[in-house]
Design a protein around this motif. Structure first.
Motif, PDB file in Angstrom:
ATOM      1  N   PRO A  77      20.629 -39.406  18.464  1.00 42.70           N
ATOM      2  CA  PRO A  77      21.258 -38.108  18.724  1.00 42.70           C
ATOM      3  C   PRO A  77      20.214 -37.097  19.185  1.00 42.70           C
ATOM      4  O   PRO A  77      19.084 -37.094  18.699  1.00 42.70           O
ATOM      5  N   SER A  79      20.224 -32.805  20.489  1.00 40.62           N
ATOM      6  CA  SER A  79      21.006 -31.611  20.838  1.00 40.62           C
ATOM      7  C   SER A  79      20.338 -30.855  21.969  1.00 40.62           C
ATOM      8  O   SER A  79      20.831 -30.807  23.084  1.00 40.62           O
ATOM      9  N   GLY A  81      16.679 -31.123  22.502  1.00 36.17           N
ATOM     10  CA  GLY A  81      15.443 -31.791  22.921  1.00 36.17           C
ATOM     11  C   GLY A  81      14.197 -30.964  22.658  1.00 36.17           C
ATOM     12  O   GLY A  81      13.149 -31.203  23.249  1.00 36.17           O
ATOM     13  N   GLY A 119      28.509 -29.718  17.008  1.00 36.36           N
ATOM     14  CA  GLY A 119      27.236 -30.440  16.875  1.00 36.36           C
ATOM     15  C   GLY A 119      26.080 -30.060  17.779  1.00 36.36           C
ATOM     16  O   GLY A 119      24.928 -30.171  17.372  1.00 36.36           O
ATOM     17  N   GLY A 140      16.171 -19.766  13.199  1.00 31.99           N
ATOM     18  CA  GLY A 140      14.716 -19.629  13.200  1.00 31.99           C
ATOM     19  C   GLY A 140      14.258 -18.637  14.244  1.00 31.99           C
ATOM     20  O   GLY A 140      15.004 -17.721  14.625  1.00 31.99           O
ATOM     21  N   SER A 141      13.041 -18.852  14.744  1.00 34.16           N
ATOM     22  CA  SER A 141      12.429 -17.866  15.632  1.00 34.16           C
ATOM     23  C   SER A 141      12.922 -17.991  17.063  1.00 34.16           C
ATOM     24  O   SER A 141      12.651 -17.116  17.875  1.00 34.16           O
ATOM     25  N   ALA A 146      18.749 -25.792  18.702  1.00 33.32           N
ATOM     26  CA  ALA A 146      20.114 -26.115  18.270  1.00 33.32           C
ATOM     27  C   ALA A 146      20.205 -26.066  16.742  1.00 33.32           C
ATOM     28  O   ALA A 146      19.269 -26.455  16.036  1.00 33.32           O
ATOM     29  N   ALA A 148      21.895 -27.948  14.782  1.00 26.42           N
ATOM     30  CA  ALA A 148      21.952 -29.248  14.098  1.00 26.42           C
ATOM     31  C   ALA A 148      20.562 -29.789  13.772  1.00 26.42           C
ATOM     32  O   ALA A 148      20.251 -30.056  12.600  1.00 26.42           O
ATOM     33  N   TYR A 150      17.681 -28.383  13.723  1.00 22.80           N
ATOM     34  CA  TYR A 150      16.937 -27.433  12.886  1.00 22.80           C
ATOM     35  C   TYR A 150      17.381 -27.543  11.430  1.00 22.80           C
ATOM     36  O   TYR A 150      16.556 -27.667  10.519  1.00 22.80           O
ATOM     37  N   GLY A 202      17.998 -36.834  11.831  1.00 19.50           N
ATOM     38  CA  GLY A 202      19.006 -37.618  12.541  1.00 19.50           C
ATOM     39  C   GLY A 202      19.037 -39.075  12.128  1.00 19.50           C
ATOM     40  O   GLY A 202      19.440 -39.935  12.915  1.00 19.50           O
ATOM     41  N   ILE A 206      25.390 -39.154  13.573  1.00 17.55           N
ATOM     42  CA  ILE A 206      25.417 -38.130  14.622  1.00 17.55           C
ATOM     43  C   ILE A 206      26.327 -37.009  14.135  1.00 17.55           C
ATOM     44  O   ILE A 206      27.524 -37.218  13.912  1.00 17.55           O
ATOM     45  N   VAL A 207      25.741 -35.841  13.959  1.00 17.92           N
ATOM     46  CA  VAL A 207      26.483 -34.711  13.417  1.00 17.92           C
ATOM     47  C   VAL A 207      27.300 -34.072  14.536  1.00 17.92           C
ATOM     48  O   VAL A 207      26.749 -33.648  15.555  1.00 17.92           O
ATOM     49  N   ARG A 362       2.647 -19.413   9.311  1.00 13.72           N
ATOM     50  CA  ARG A 362       3.875 -18.821   8.748  1.00 13.72           C
ATOM     51  C   ARG A 362       3.749 -18.754   7.234  1.00 13.72           C
ATOM     52  O   ARG A 362       3.286 -19.705   6.601  1.00 13.72           O
ATOM     53  N   ASN A 424      10.185 -30.586  11.222  1.00 14.51           N
ATOM     54  CA  ASN A 424      10.651 -29.775  12.354  1.00 14.51           C
ATOM     55  C   ASN A 424       9.483 -29.319  13.225  1.00 14.51           C
ATOM     56  O   ASN A 424       9.628 -29.144  14.430  1.00 14.51           O
ATOM     57  N   ASN A 460      14.083 -38.765  15.647  1.00 12.58           N
ATOM     58  CA  ASN A 460      12.723 -38.474  16.139  1.00 12.58           C
ATOM     59  C   ASN A 460      11.683 -38.777  15.058  1.00 12.58           C
ATOM     60  O   ASN A 460      10.567 -39.185  15.370  1.00 12.58           O
TER      61      ASN A 460
HETATM   62  C1  LIG Z   1       9.801 -22.713  20.478  1.00 14.33           C
HETATM   63  C2  LIG Z   1      10.173 -23.350  19.159  1.00 14.33           C
HETATM   64  C3  LIG Z   1      10.481 -22.529  18.077  1.00 14.33           C
HETATM   65  C4  LIG Z   1      10.847 -23.099  16.852  1.00 14.33           C
HETATM   66  N1  LIG Z   1      11.104 -22.292  15.775  1.00 14.33           N
HETATM   67  C5  LIG Z   1      11.456 -22.856  14.594  1.00 14.33           C
HETATM   68  C6  LIG Z   1      11.703 -22.063  13.441  1.00 14.33           C
HETATM   69  O1  LIG Z   1      11.618 -20.840  13.485  1.00 14.33           O
HETATM   70  N2  LIG Z   1      12.024 -22.684  12.285  1.00 14.33           N
HETATM   71  C7  LIG Z   1      12.147 -24.046  12.205  1.00 14.33           C
HETATM   72  O2  LIG Z   1      12.463 -24.573  11.139  1.00 14.33           O
HETATM   73  N3  LIG Z   1      11.909 -24.820  13.278  1.00 14.33           N
HETATM   74  C8  LIG Z   1      11.556 -24.260  14.449  1.00 14.33           C
HETATM   75  N4  LIG Z   1      11.290 -25.057  15.520  1.00 14.33           N
HETATM   76  C9  LIG Z   1      11.392 -26.501  15.357  1.00 14.33           C
HETATM   77  C10 LIG Z   1      12.831 -26.970  15.546  1.00 14.33           C
HETATM   78  O3  LIG Z   1      13.590 -26.641  14.405  1.00 14.33           O
HETATM   79  C11 LIG Z   1      12.811 -28.492  15.739  1.00 14.33           C
HETATM   80  O4  LIG Z   1      12.210 -28.760  16.977  1.00 14.33           O
HETATM   81  C12 LIG Z   1      14.226 -29.083  15.656  1.00 14.33           C
HETATM   82  O5  LIG Z   1      14.116 -30.480  15.536  1.00 14.33           O
HETATM   83  C13 LIG Z   1      15.007 -28.723  16.883  1.00 14.33           C
HETATM   84  O6  LIG Z   1      16.315 -29.200  16.779  1.00 14.33           O
HETATM   85  P1  LIG Z   1      17.143 -29.426  18.121  1.00 14.33           P
HETATM   86  O7  LIG Z   1      18.412 -30.040  17.740  1.00 14.33           O
HETATM   87  O8  LIG Z   1      17.127 -28.156  18.893  1.00 14.33           O
HETATM   88  O9  LIG Z   1      16.161 -30.429  18.886  1.00 14.33           O
HETATM   89  P2  LIG Z   1      16.378 -31.972  19.247  1.00 14.33           P
HETATM   90  O10 LIG Z   1      15.087 -32.424  19.827  1.00 14.33           O
HETATM   91  O11 LIG Z   1      17.590 -32.131  20.033  1.00 14.33           O
HETATM   92  O12 LIG Z   1      16.594 -32.647  17.846  1.00 14.33           O
HETATM   93  C14 LIG Z   1      15.542 -33.057  17.024  1.00 14.33           C
HETATM   94  C15 LIG Z   1      16.065 -34.202  16.167  1.00 14.33           C
HETATM   95  O13 LIG Z   1      17.069 -33.713  15.297  1.00 14.33           O
HETATM   96  C16 LIG Z   1      18.086 -34.698  15.155  1.00 14.33           C
HETATM   97  N5  LIG Z   1      19.337 -34.163  15.693  1.00 14.33           N
HETATM   98  C17 LIG Z   1      19.504 -33.181  16.602  1.00 14.33           C
HETATM   99  N6  LIG Z   1      20.805 -32.956  16.799  1.00 14.33           N
HETATM  100  C18 LIG Z   1      21.481 -33.820  16.009  1.00 14.33           C
HETATM  101  C19 LIG Z   1      22.851 -34.080  15.763  1.00 14.33           C
HETATM  102  N7  LIG Z   1      23.824 -33.376  16.344  1.00 14.33           N
HETATM  103  N8  LIG Z   1      23.156 -35.068  14.887  1.00 14.33           N
HETATM  104  C20 LIG Z   1      22.211 -35.773  14.243  1.00 14.33           C
HETATM  105  N9  LIG Z   1      20.897 -35.564  14.442  1.00 14.33           N
HETATM  106  C21 LIG Z   1      20.539 -34.596  15.304  1.00 14.33           C
HETATM  107  C22 LIG Z   1      17.638 -35.920  15.925  1.00 14.33           C
HETATM  108  O14 LIG Z   1      16.964 -36.810  15.071  1.00 14.33           O
HETATM  109  C23 LIG Z   1      16.694 -35.332  16.947  1.00 14.33           C
HETATM  110  O15 LIG Z   1      15.718 -36.265  17.407  1.00 14.33           O
HETATM  111  C24 LIG Z   1      10.895 -24.507  16.731  1.00 14.33           C
HETATM  112  C25 LIG Z   1      10.566 -25.321  17.814  1.00 14.33           C
HETATM  113  C26 LIG Z   1      10.195 -24.758  19.019  1.00 14.33           C
HETATM  114  C27 LIG Z   1       9.811 -25.657  20.158  1.00 14.33           C
END
Ligand SMILES: Cc1cc2nc3c(=O)[nH]c(=O)nc-3n(C[C@H](O)[C@H](O)[C@H](O)COP(=O)(O)OP(=O)(O)OC[C@H]3O[C@@H](n4cnc5c(N)ncnc54)[C@H](O)[C@@H]3O)c2cc1C
Length: 464
Positions: A77, A79, A81, A119, A140-141, A146, A148, A150, A202, A206-207, A362, A424, A460
């Motif tokens: 999964p 959301s 990336g 999701g 978050g910041s 996404a 999910a 986070y 994840g 898949i949420v 932080r 994260n 991941n």
């Molecule tokens: C610029 C930036 C700022 C950030 N700020 C913060 C912050 O303030 N606080 C914080 O805690 N983190 C922060 N992060 C980290 C962020 O929370 C992680 O990168 C998180 O994994 C992002 O989730 P995503 O779904 O957007 O990314 P994705 O890369 O899509 O998801 C990461 C992983 O989460 C799982 N996942 C995602 N969606 C699903 C779904 N629907 N179902 C099941 N599994 C899923 C999968 O295993 C996937 O590989 C930051 C990252 C960046 C790059």
């Protein structure tokens, strides 16, 4: 001259079996849409799955899981990336990437103070939907992370020291499990799955929707203080002392930043080296001003702290507004004392040259450091600070330089580091057990073995 790798003709691929799913939104290597569909938010990451599918609802997700299992494939999964790097690093042979980016939407129940979030929805949409009701989410910041990924990974928010990890604001999760069924997990149904989802990433399914508890917060005292980097020795030392004796209502971060000269940046950032403190103070204006006084006494060049609508909070950190090529380094710090400040500044302080856009510390602790009652696998974080270093990496040479500089900072702070990580913030393939307490890790692996014995889901940060 090296030969180009031979790509199997699509008809040889087991992923061909998925073709008719998701209304045809299935992209295999060689298809015209494959390269666009596999592009994550972190555009420096070159992820090459066996197929990318783009479902529009939970039943399409369930169909994909069943078809992938029948074809001997696994599913990952994704959301937005933002944290795609560890997935790509391990390789995605035989893995179907399930992009949730077209499954978005938010429903607010103002009486219950909750949000139902589809999701793949980004935080910006959740925040915007909640704000008219005087409610706030534990984002978050960055507005385009996404919800999910986070939340499933813990979730460090500007509300964190007061209210804990965002994972523990989850009330219920709609999730497609390894057998391809849609399940609703909450405290009373599939309770072990619900426990594991709140921090287990994840790995469990898949949420397709989340129900989140919102905070009754319409406005917040928040903003940033900014100085030229030449003031970093005094400012960073003052921040480290200040954070040692603060109420839980204050959650801040400190960054030493270096911006290239770019016309699209505002003049106060373009070509500048800076030290920035930002965050939120969940107090009335007078008390917030009183708490910030020791930092303001250092004469910041810019001070944007003040009362603002809670809907504006995701913007204060100036995170990149869209897809960005980036590399990073991370460590958890048990303390951030005067010697740690000196070690950080020896790498990124005045007089140094670095390819890092920022080296950030932080402040954790407060409710983030106390087990949330009835919480999930990640119910608190044991350490008081998190280090996160990021470099912009548009070309491989910049990525190599950025990783080397991030590694230098992480190494310099090793004497203060612990063996835990916030997954994260971990954008490398690591042993995921470093994200958990030992007993929580054992239980998480048991839940996963029971619910997904064949290892259908590729996170991941995989458990095995
Ligand atoms: C610029 C930036 C700022 C950030 N700020 C913060 C912050 O303030 N606080 C914080 O805690 N983190 C922060 N992060 C980290 C962020 O929370 C992680 O990168 C998180 O994994 C992002 O989730 P995503 O779904 O957007 O990314 P994705 O890369 O899509 O998801 C990461 C992983 O989460 C799982 N996942 C995602 N969606 C699903 C779904 N629907 N179902 C099941 N599994 C899923 C999968 O295993 C996937 O590989 C930051 C990252 C960046 C790059």
């Amino acid at each position: 001259m090296p030969l180009e790798p031979i790509i199997d003709s699509p008809t040889d691929s087991p992923a061909e079996a998925l073709r008719g799913l998701c209304g045809g939104r299935v992209h295999l290597p060689g298809d015209p849409g494959y390269d666009a569909a596999r592009l994550p938010w972190n555009v420096a990451v070159d992820q090459r799955p066996a197929a990318v599918v783009v479902p529009h609802d939970a039943s399409e997700v369930a169909e994909v899981v069943r078809a992938a299992a029948a074809a001997g494939l696994r599913v990952a999964p994704q959301s937005s990336g933002h944290n795609a790097a560890p997935l790509a690093e391990r390789g995605l042979d035989g893995v179907v990437l399930v992009r949730l980016s077209e499954m978005t939407g938010v429903g607010i129940d103002p009486d219950a103070g909750t949000a139902r979030v589809v999701g793949g929805t980004l935080w910006r949409d959740v925040v915007a939907a909640a704000a008219p009701y005087g409610l706030a989410a534990m984002h978050g910041s960055s507005p385009d992370v996404a919800a999910a990924g986070y939340v499933l990974g813990g979730g460090l928010s500007w509300y964190g020291r007061q209210h804990g990890l965002a994972a523990n604001s989850l009330l219920a999760v709609e999730v497609v499990t390894a057998d391809g069924t849609v399940v609703l997990a909450d405290a009373d149904h599939h309770a072990e799955l619900f426990w594991a989802l709140r921090g287990g990433g994840g790995n469990l399914g898949i949420v397709t929707a989340l129900e989140l508890r919102l905070l009754p917060v319409a406005d917040v005292y928040a903003g940033m203080l900014l100085w030229d980097r030449e003031h970093a020795p005094a400012v960073v030392r003052a921040w480290s002392e200040w954070t040692r004796d603060l109420p839980d209502s204050v959650t801040t971060a400190m960054r030493v930043m270096s911006f290239p000269p770019l016309p699209e940046l505002p003049p106060f950032l373009s070509g500048r080296q800076l030290v920035v403190i930002d965050g939120a103070v969940l107090e009335d204006d007078d008390r917030a001003a009183e708490l910030l006084a020791p930092l303001r006494a250092l004469g910041p060049e810019m001070d944007t702290f003040g009362r603002m609508p809670a809907g504006a909070l995701p913007e204060i950190h100036m995170d990149p507004p869209g897809p960005t090529p980036a590399v990073s380094g991370h460590a958890m710090l048990g303390s951030f004392d005067e010697e740690a400040v000196a070690a950080l500044l020896a790498e990124v302080g005045p007089g140094t040259t670095t390819s890092l856009l920022f080296a950030e510390v932080r402040h954790l602790g407060g409710a983030l450091g106390r087990p949330a009652p009835g919480g999930g696998v990640l119910d608190h974080l044991p350490d008081d600070y998190a280090l996160f270093c990021v470099a912009i990496a548009p070309v491989p040479a910049a990525a190599a330089a950025g990783l080397a500089d991030a590694d230098r900072v992480v190494t310099a702070l090793r004497p203060w580091s612990t063996d835990r990580r916030v997954l994260n913030f971990t954008e490398h393939a690591v042993d995921a057990r470093s994200g958990y307490a030992a007993d929580a890790w054992e239980r998480l692996c048991r839940v996963r073995a029971e619910l997904d014995p064949a290892g259908m889901f590729r996170a991941n940060h995989p458990l095995t």
